[in-house]
Design a protein around this motif. Sequence first.
Motif: not given
Length: 244
Positions: A40-55
């Motif tokens: 399980v890899v947790g992916l965290v960061g503030a809004n706009g950090a790039g999480k959604s684009s990466l996914v």
Amino acid sequence: MTSPPHGQREEVLRAEGLVKRFGATVALDHANFAVRAGEVVGLVGANGAGKSSLVKVLSGALVPDEGQVTIGGRTFRGAPPRVMQRLGIATIYQDPSLVPTLGLAENIVLGREPSRAHLALSRRRERNAARRCLERVGLSDRRGLTAGDLTPAGQQMLEIAKALHRESRVVFMDEPTAALGEVESRRLFEVIASLTDAGVAVVYISHRLDEVLDLSDRVVVMRDAARSSTRRPRAWTSTRSCAR
């Protein structure tokens, strides 16, 4: 059966140097990401950090401007969602992509209908496989029950059953407990544990840091459209107690 040590697990997905621009906005800036079987890899960061684009890049919803993705020994820049699904990537968003008027098994096999050859036998096998997947997540394919009849927690489980039916190797979960209560969340954590025990990798994206630390083997922190660090939860004095 005891799982191999973390460093010896097979790497099932790797992304290197991903860049995604929207005009003057840089959504991903040479981002790297990797996940191994059964973790399980947790992916965290503030809004706009790039999480959604990466996914979105890793699920096929976006094609990167630069960089490459490697899955199962196959390296490419981008591929449409259907290809990524065939390669074993599943994404469960906050808003389920279900057809509310269809039954549970029908939702699972939707888009995977058999060819005309041996149609009846193929349909029977697909439905039986779908029912087994439903049982694994605590749902039963009751006559007359549709996806729209399920609670938000039930719809999350139905999405996971779809991923199981597709024999997914990596499952991205985007804020999966946002609409769940405590009991429903614990059921989800149990299902995540069973997935990883079977060798499926789970990428858990959430603003609820306590959940991320409890569930994750590693935590990847995104900042300024790139990965800034990877940490072990134990460095933050956490265990995976709620999943196990």
